[in-house]
Design a protein around this motif. Structure first.
Motif, PDB file in Angstrom:
ATOM      1  N   GLU A  58     143.406 -27.790  18.946  1.00 42.65           N
ATOM      2  CA  GLU A  58     142.474 -28.700  18.652  1.00 42.65           C
ATOM      3  C   GLU A  58     141.326 -28.707  19.461  1.00 42.65           C
ATOM      4  N   LYS A  59     141.408 -28.091  20.710  1.00 46.17           N
ATOM      5  CA  LYS A  59     140.411 -27.947  21.686  1.00 46.17           C
ATOM      6  C   LYS A  59     139.429 -26.703  21.512  1.00 46.17           C
ATOM      7  N   ALA A  60     140.431 -25.671  21.103  1.00 42.65           N
ATOM      8  CA  ALA A  60     139.710 -24.366  20.897  1.00 42.65           C
ATOM      9  C   ALA A  60     140.020 -23.566  19.965  1.00 42.65           C
ATOM     10  N   GLY A  64     136.050 -17.369  23.534  1.00 41.98           N
ATOM     11  CA  GLY A  64     135.551 -16.036  23.753  1.00 41.98           C
ATOM     12  C   GLY A  64     136.543 -14.933  24.071  1.00 41.98           C
ATOM     13  N   ALA A  65     135.748 -13.815  24.480  1.00 44.36           N
ATOM     14  CA  ALA A  65     136.333 -12.905  25.012  1.00 44.36           C
ATOM     15  C   ALA A  65     137.024 -13.099  26.577  1.00 44.36           C
ATOM     16  N   ASP A  66     138.145 -12.748  26.937  1.00 44.73           N
ATOM     17  CA  ASP A  66     138.680 -13.001  28.276  1.00 44.73           C
ATOM     18  C   ASP A  66     137.823 -12.485  29.431  1.00 44.73           C
ATOM     19  N   ILE A  67     137.069 -13.558  29.966  1.00 47.24           N
ATOM     20  CA  ILE A  67     136.140 -13.127  31.035  1.00 47.24           C
ATOM     21  C   ILE A  67     137.007 -12.583  32.347  1.00 47.24           C
ATOM     22  N   LYS A  68     138.319 -13.053  32.638  1.00 48.54           N
ATOM     23  CA  LYS A  68     138.958 -12.493  33.649  1.00 48.54           C
ATOM     24  C   LYS A  68     139.162 -10.995  33.339  1.00 48.54           C
ATOM     25  N   GLU A  69     139.537 -10.787  32.071  1.00 51.53           N
ATOM     26  CA  GLU A  69     139.977  -9.356  31.802  1.00 51.53           C
ATOM     27  C   GLU A  69     138.787  -8.262  31.857  1.00 51.53           C
ATOM     28  N   MET A  70     137.668  -8.926  31.489  1.00 51.62           N
ATOM     29  CA  MET A  70     136.420  -8.241  31.343  1.00 51.62           C
ATOM     30  C   MET A  70     135.694  -7.731  32.602  1.00 51.62           C
ATOM     31  N   ALA A  71     135.632  -9.000  33.479  1.00 55.80           N
ATOM     32  CA  ALA A  71     134.868  -8.866  34.565  1.00 55.80           C
ATOM     33  C   ALA A  71     134.671  -7.592  35.462  1.00 55.80           C
ATOM     34  N   LEU A  83     135.518  -1.165  23.775  1.00 53.43           N
ATOM     35  CA  LEU A  83     135.971  -2.635  23.812  1.00 53.43           C
ATOM     36  C   LEU A  83     136.081  -3.505  22.613  1.00 53.43           C
ATOM     37  N   PHE A  84     137.131  -3.748  22.074  1.00 49.61           N
ATOM     38  CA  PHE A  84     137.512  -4.656  20.909  1.00 49.61           C
ATOM     39  C   PHE A  84     136.777  -4.302  19.542  1.00 49.61           C
ATOM     40  N   GLY A  85     136.063  -2.885  19.551  1.00 55.57           N
ATOM     41  CA  GLY A  85     135.619  -2.370  18.380  1.00 55.57           C
ATOM     42  C   GLY A  85     136.617  -2.212  17.387  1.00 55.57           C
ATOM     43  N   GLN A 130     126.956 -18.627  21.123  1.00 53.91           N
ATOM     44  CA  GLN A 130     127.199 -17.129  21.460  1.00 53.91           C
ATOM     45  C   GLN A 130     126.495 -17.184  22.968  1.00 53.91           C
ATOM     46  N   PRO A 131     127.331 -17.983  23.989  1.00 53.76           N
ATOM     47  CA  PRO A 131     126.912 -17.744  25.537  1.00 53.76           C
ATOM     48  C   PRO A 131     127.201 -16.814  26.233  1.00 53.76           C
ATOM     49  N   GLU A 132     127.244 -15.374  25.599  1.00 58.44           N
ATOM     50  CA  GLU A 132     127.520 -14.340  26.641  1.00 58.44           C
ATOM     51  C   GLU A 132     126.120 -14.172  27.400  1.00 58.44           C
ATOM     52  N   ILE A 133     124.993 -14.767  26.783  1.00 53.71           N
ATOM     53  CA  ILE A 133     123.716 -14.195  27.677  1.00 53.71           C
ATOM     54  C   ILE A 133     123.843 -14.897  29.182  1.00 53.71           C
TER      55      ILE A 133
HETATM   56  C1  HXC Z   1     138.789 -16.498  30.353  1.00 51.64           C
HETATM   57  C2  HXC Z   1     138.417 -18.679  29.992  1.00 51.64           C
HETATM   58  C3  HXC Z   1     137.515 -18.640  29.098  1.00 51.64           C
HETATM   59  C4  HXC Z   1     137.116 -17.326  28.610  1.00 51.64           C
HETATM   60  C5  HXC Z   1     137.658 -20.710  29.137  1.00 51.64           C
HETATM   61  N1  HXC Z   1     138.607 -19.891  29.973  1.00 51.64           N
HETATM   62  N2  HXC Z   1     137.003 -19.817  28.652  1.00 51.64           N
HETATM   63  N3  HXC Z   1     139.086 -17.794  30.704  1.00 51.64           N
HETATM   64  N4  HXC Z   1     137.998 -16.275  29.408  1.00 51.64           N
HETATM   65  N5  HXC Z   1     136.161 -16.802  27.799  1.00 51.64           N
HETATM   66  C6  HXC Z   1     139.580 -20.948  30.996  1.00 51.64           C
HETATM   67  C7  HXC Z   1     138.904 -21.534  32.026  1.00 51.64           C
HETATM   68  O1  HXC Z   1     138.540 -20.387  33.131  1.00 51.64           O
HETATM   69  C8  HXC Z   1     139.927 -22.423  32.597  1.00 51.64           C
HETATM   70  O2  HXC Z   1     140.988 -21.771  33.259  1.00 51.64           O
HETATM   71  C9  HXC Z   1     140.625 -22.880  31.262  1.00 51.64           C
HETATM   72  O3  HXC Z   1     140.438 -21.972  30.363  1.00 51.64           O
HETATM   73  C10 HXC Z   1     140.020 -24.038  30.790  1.00 51.64           C
HETATM   74  O4  HXC Z   1     138.613 -23.953  30.639  1.00 51.64           O
HETATM   75  P1  HXC Z   1     137.615 -25.199  31.339  1.00 51.64           P
HETATM   76  O5  HXC Z   1     136.210 -24.130  31.501  1.00 51.64           O
HETATM   77  O6  HXC Z   1     138.198 -25.576  32.515  1.00 51.64           O
HETATM   78  O7  HXC Z   1     137.567 -25.878  30.137  1.00 51.64           O
HETATM   79  P2  HXC Z   1     135.990 -27.082  30.010  1.00 51.64           P
HETATM   80  O8  HXC Z   1     135.534 -27.470  31.282  1.00 51.64           O
HETATM   81  O9  HXC Z   1     136.507 -27.937  28.849  1.00 51.64           O
HETATM   82  O10 HXC Z   1     134.957 -26.014  29.459  1.00 51.64           O
HETATM   83  C11 HXC Z   1     135.270 -25.449  28.081  1.00 51.64           C
HETATM   84  C12 HXC Z   1     134.231 -24.258  28.036  1.00 51.64           C
HETATM   85  C13 HXC Z   1     134.209 -23.479  29.135  1.00 51.64           C
HETATM   86  C14 HXC Z   1     132.816 -24.949  27.682  1.00 51.64           C
HETATM   87  C15 HXC Z   1     134.577 -23.598  26.779  1.00 51.64           C
HETATM   88  O11 HXC Z   1     135.416 -23.016  29.462  1.00 51.64           O
HETATM   89  C16 HXC Z   1     133.310 -22.092  29.006  1.00 51.64           C
HETATM   90  O12 HXC Z   1     132.189 -22.009  29.155  1.00 51.64           O
HETATM   91  N6  HXC Z   1     134.298 -20.966  28.775  1.00 51.64           N
HETATM   92  C17 HXC Z   1     133.539 -19.669  28.622  1.00 51.64           C
HETATM   93  C18 HXC Z   1     132.846 -19.556  27.430  1.00 51.64           C
HETATM   94  C19 HXC Z   1     132.132 -18.311  27.152  1.00 51.64           C
HETATM   95  O13 HXC Z   1     131.396 -17.737  27.898  1.00 51.64           O
HETATM   96  N7  HXC Z   1     132.551 -17.271  26.329  1.00 51.64           N
HETATM   97  C20 HXC Z   1     131.950 -16.143  25.910  1.00 51.64           C
HETATM   98  C21 HXC Z   1     132.774 -14.937  26.801  1.00 51.64           C
HETATM   99  S1  HXC Z   1     132.130 -13.132  26.456  1.00 51.64           S
HETATM  100  P3  HXC Z   1     141.443 -22.238  34.731  1.00 51.64           P
HETATM  101  O14 HXC Z   1     142.480 -21.232  35.077  1.00 51.64           O
HETATM  102  O15 HXC Z   1     140.470 -22.193  35.532  1.00 51.64           O
HETATM  103  O16 HXC Z   1     142.085 -23.629  34.591  1.00 51.64           O
HETATM  104  C22 HXC Z   1     132.306 -12.783  25.090  1.00 51.64           C
HETATM  105  C23 HXC Z   1     132.153 -11.549  24.730  1.00 51.64           C
HETATM  106  C24 HXC Z   1     132.480 -10.888  22.984  1.00 51.64           C
HETATM  107  O17 HXC Z   1     132.997 -13.737  24.206  1.00 51.64           O
HETATM  108  C25 HXC Z   1     132.288  -9.625  23.130  1.00 51.64           C
HETATM  109  C26 HXC Z   1     133.535  -8.629  23.390  1.00 51.64           C
HETATM  110  C27 HXC Z   1     133.478  -7.378  23.187  1.00 51.64           C
END
Ligand code: HXC
Length: 258
Positions: A58-60, A64-71, A83-85, A130-133
């Motif tokens: 319900e929350k998500a 996005g892609a896992d930022i920890k894995e990509m960093a 990556l992920f293609g 698309q907040p990758e920017i």
């Molecule tokens: C890894 C993530 C994550 C992500 C959230 N989490 N998004 N971990 N990768 N993309 C983790 C957080 O680190 C946190 O873990 C837990 O999920 C809850 O998130 P919170 O940030 O505490 O929640 P909230 O304050 O409600 O904010 C929700 C949110 C925010 C607005 C969605 O989490 C957020 O901005 N996330 C990143 C969104 C993003 O930038 N996505 C694009 C990724 S790049 P902990 O352990 O700290 O509790 C991408 C590239 C695609 O997608 C192309 C690939 C080839």
């Protein structure tokens, strides 16, 4: 098959696949995308599945892609692994229809994954972006192309360059989703739509899906020719005879996928 990052429930010819990494808001890592590709390939082969609903929590849907894995990855790492293609290509290669049922965040790769499905229903709390920017990168699994085709250049460009989110009403208004549904009813509505699809002739369903997808991949003239040939080809099926006879006899059709 048992998966660690998603669950699969099959009922009445519909598979409900739920992304399940709640600790990371369903962030897409290699394991999740690998398991999703496997689950979809299995669904394509499984006669008990005729339509797929893909959802998150319900929350998500997926943040996005896992930022920890990509960093810590380098250019060479992501270029070499593409990556992920391959993973996203497996999703779009699925022949059975996939409905994305999006509640909460569908960001970055999560928005791209939802757009790679066949159509999208969303809850009234959905947020697309698309907040990758903001991470010093850009969309990488189809976002710049698919979002632009869905919502047009101006809105897509704004979202990719500023990282701003779009709410459910704006997503519906701009053609990103087909319908907005109250959050509590999202899954029942998505399952009902999938059930309606599952009741049709699956040959006609696949042919129609292929033809609509052509609209994104070729010229109007080629797409229309493709549609016409698929339409003609369906007259070689028993289901066409049955569907039209049932209409004329004022009864429900009994499709047999032949
Ligand atoms: C890894 C993530 C994550 C992500 C959230 N989490 N998004 N971990 N990768 N993309 C983790 C957080 O680190 C946190 O873990 C837990 O999920 C809850 O998130 P919170 O940030 O505490 O929640 P909230 O304050 O409600 O904010 C929700 C949110 C925010 C607005 C969605 O989490 C957020 O901005 N996330 C990143 C969104 C993003 O930038 N996505 C694009 C990724 S790049 P902990 O352990 O700290 O509790 C991408 C590239 C695609 O997608 C192309 C690939 C080839």
């Amino acid at each position: 098959m048992a998966y660690q990052t998603l669950t699969v429930e099959i009922d009445d010819y519909v598979a409900l696949i739920r992304l399940n990494r709640p600790e990371a808001l369903n962030a897409l890592n290699s394991q999740l995308l690998g398991e999703l590709g496997d689950a979809l390939a299995d669904a394509d082969k499984n006669e008990k599945i005729r339509c797929i609903v893909l959802t998150g929590s319900e929350k998500a849907f997926a943040a996005g892609a896992d930022i920890k894995e990509m960093a810590t990855k380098s250019f060479v790492d992501v270029y070499t692994d593409d990556l992920f293609g391959a993973e996203i290509d497996r999703i779009t290669a699925t022949r059975k229809p996939i409905i994305a049922a999006v509640a909460g965040y569908a960001l970055g790769g999560g928005c791209e994954l939802a757009m790679a499905c066949d159509f999208m229903l969303c809850a009234d709390n959905a947020k697309f972006g698309q907040p990758e920017i903001n991470l010093g990168v850009m969309a990488g699994i189809g976002g710049t192309q698919r979002l632009t085709r869905f919502v047009g250049k101006s809105k897509s460009m704004e979202m990719h360059l500023t990282g701003r989110f779009m709410d459910a009403a704006e997503a519906e208004r701009s053609g990103l989703v087909s319908r907005v549904i109250p959050a509590a009813k999202l899954i029942p509505e998505a399952l009902a739509a999938a059930k309606r699809i599952a009741e049709k002739s699956q040959i006609a369903i696949m042919a129609a899906k292929e033809a609509v997808n052509r609209a994104y991949e070729t010229t109007l003239r080629e797409g229309i020719l493709f549609e016409r040939r698929n339409f003609h080809a369906l007259f070689a099926t028993e289901d066409q005879k049955e569907g039209m006879a049932a209409f004329l006899e004022k009864r429900e059709p009994q499709f047999r996928d032949r």
